[in-house]
Design an enzyme around this catalytic site. Structure first.
Site, PDB file in Angstrom:
ATOM      1  N   ASP A   1       0.833  -1.203   0.000  1.00  0.00           N
ATOM      2  CA  ASP A   1       0.000   0.000   0.000  1.00  0.00           C
ATOM      3  C   ASP A   1       0.871   1.257   0.000  1.00  0.00           C
ATOM      4  O   ASP A   1       2.102   1.191  -0.003  1.00  0.00           O
ATOM      5  CB  ASP A   1      -1.039  -0.037   1.123  1.00  0.00           C
ATOM      6  CG  ASP A   1      -0.434   0.034   2.506  1.00  0.00           C
ATOM      7  OD1 ASP A   1       0.713   0.521   2.632  1.00  0.00           O
ATOM      8  OD2 ASP A   1      -1.101  -0.385   3.463  1.00  0.00           O
TER       9      ASP A   1
ATOM     10  N   LYS B   1      -3.726   4.347  -2.676  1.00  0.00           N
ATOM     11  CA  LYS B   1      -4.243   5.592  -3.237  1.00  0.00           C
ATOM     12  C   LYS B   1      -3.118   6.329  -3.938  1.00  0.00           C
ATOM     13  O   LYS B   1      -1.995   6.356  -3.463  1.00  0.00           O
ATOM     14  CB  LYS B   1      -4.747   6.468  -2.092  1.00  0.00           C
ATOM     15  CG  LYS B   1      -6.168   6.916  -2.293  1.00  0.00           C
ATOM     16  CD  LYS B   1      -6.588   7.811  -1.152  1.00  0.00           C
ATOM     17  CE  LYS B   1      -7.634   7.143  -0.307  1.00  0.00           C
ATOM     18  NZ  LYS B   1      -8.055   7.862   0.851  1.00  0.00           N
TER      19      LYS B   1
ATOM     20  N   MET C   1      -4.998   9.232  11.251  1.00  0.00           N
ATOM     21  CA  MET C   1      -5.823   9.890  10.228  1.00  0.00           C
ATOM     22  C   MET C   1      -6.618  11.059  10.817  1.00  0.00           C
ATOM     23  O   MET C   1      -7.813  11.209  10.563  1.00  0.00           O
ATOM     24  CB  MET C   1      -6.784   8.867   9.574  1.00  0.00           C
ATOM     25  CG  MET C   1      -6.028   7.762   8.858  1.00  0.00           C
ATOM     26  SD  MET C   1      -7.089   6.430   8.241  1.00  0.00           S
ATOM     27  CE  MET C   1      -7.065   5.292   9.606  1.00  0.00           C
TER      28      MET C   1
END
Ligand code: SAH
Length: 279
Positions: free
Chosen positions: A46, A68, A183
């Site tokens: 990732d 992402k 986050m």
């Protein structure tokens, strides 16, 4: 692995090793992770996995990025799980490499359950989580006898993109002396408001650690009252961990990275000895 005096496991064809890569610095990988990197036919990683870590893979290893990029939506979790199943069924030695620890806000549990459902054999290799080891690297302990005996790991980002449902912020405000928030940047203003409504003070120390353990690690020391403004002013960007609580004061004594650059460390960062001596 050649100079080890004990035997490390073999990554067999058709297996998936669900592996934590730690917060970034390849030196913070486990031996099991390194062992997997060297044996894998294919690595599915990732966005949080450091490029230097991937250089530890064998020369013929296929490296697949599943994260992402450039603000585009990330691949669906079900697609990633299906891909792992397919690679394993094709007889590959699969290393699934995730930032930090695979089971802390990393969806590792979901991927492992998909492997279980498909009957794929797997191993879980824990990693150093950013909210634990990343903070230690930045000179912030999660606990200290004179400040706290409890700590809570929280995510500031739910599946929908908003603050996650079901977090009892007033209870955290009163019950958890130290909060480590993953986050957290996007919803930091709301988090601050909820905690202050729950009784936390504006002058409470806060640190924001961005890209912990990486060469461009940045640490902002601020307060609950000023954290949102300071993050914006200093342009601190994700990935970042926010830590709220008295433990942040210890960094004045424990910032070993800063000391390498000449910071003078305070051996009594909480001022407890000074108070005691004066009394
Ligand atoms: N499984 C990971 C967390 C994945 S969630 C772990 O255990 O660390 C992604 C969040 O982790 C990021 O938004 C950020 O809050 C945090 N994070 C991951 N790596 C980080 C790093 N090197 N420095 C600061 N925060 C990091």
């Amino acid at each position: 692995m050649e100079r080890l005096t004990f035997k490390m496991p073999e990554l067999e064809p058709g297996w998936v090793w669900l592996t934590g890569a730690g917060p970034g610095d390849p030196g913070l990988l486990t031996l099991h992770a390194l062992n997997g990197l060297r044996q894998a036919d294919v690595i599915v990683h990732d966005a949080l996995v450091d490029d230097r870590t991937l250089t530890l893979a064998g020369p013929d290893c296929e490296i697949i990025y599943a994260g992402k990029r450039g603000g585009k939506p990330s691949p669906r979790q079900s697609d990633i799980s299906a891909r792992l199943v397919k690679l394993a069924r094709d007889g590959k030695k699969v290393l699934r490499l995730k930032g930090g620890d695979p089971f802390i806000f990393g969806r590792g549990g979901e991927e492992a359950l998909a492997l279980v459902a498909a009957g794929i054999p797997f191993r879980v290799i824990p990693g150093i989580s950013a909210g634990i080891g990343g903070l230690a690297h930045a000179g912030i302990p999660l606990t200290h006898r004179e400040t706290n005996s409890a700590v809570t790991l929280v995510t500031g980002h739910g599946a929908s993109g908003d603050l996650p449902d079901g977090i009892d912020w007033p209870a955290l405000a009163t019950g958890s002396p130290v909060l480590v928030i993953y986050m957290a940047i996007k919803h930091l203003g709301t988090i601050r408001r909820r905690l202050m409504e729950g009784g936390r003070f504006a002058d409470e120390p806060v640190a924001v650690v961005s890209r912990a353990s990486q060469p461009d690690e940045r640490v902002l020391e601020t307060t609950l009252g000023m954290c949102v403004e300071d993050v914006a002013a200093q342009k601190i960007e994700p990935p970042a961990i926010v830590v709220i609580g008295e433990v942040v004061r210890l960094r004045a004594g424990l910032d070993w990275v800063g000391a390498l650059g000449g910071r003078i460390l305070d051996a009594d960062p909480l001022g407890t000895r000074r108070t005691r001596d004066a009394g």
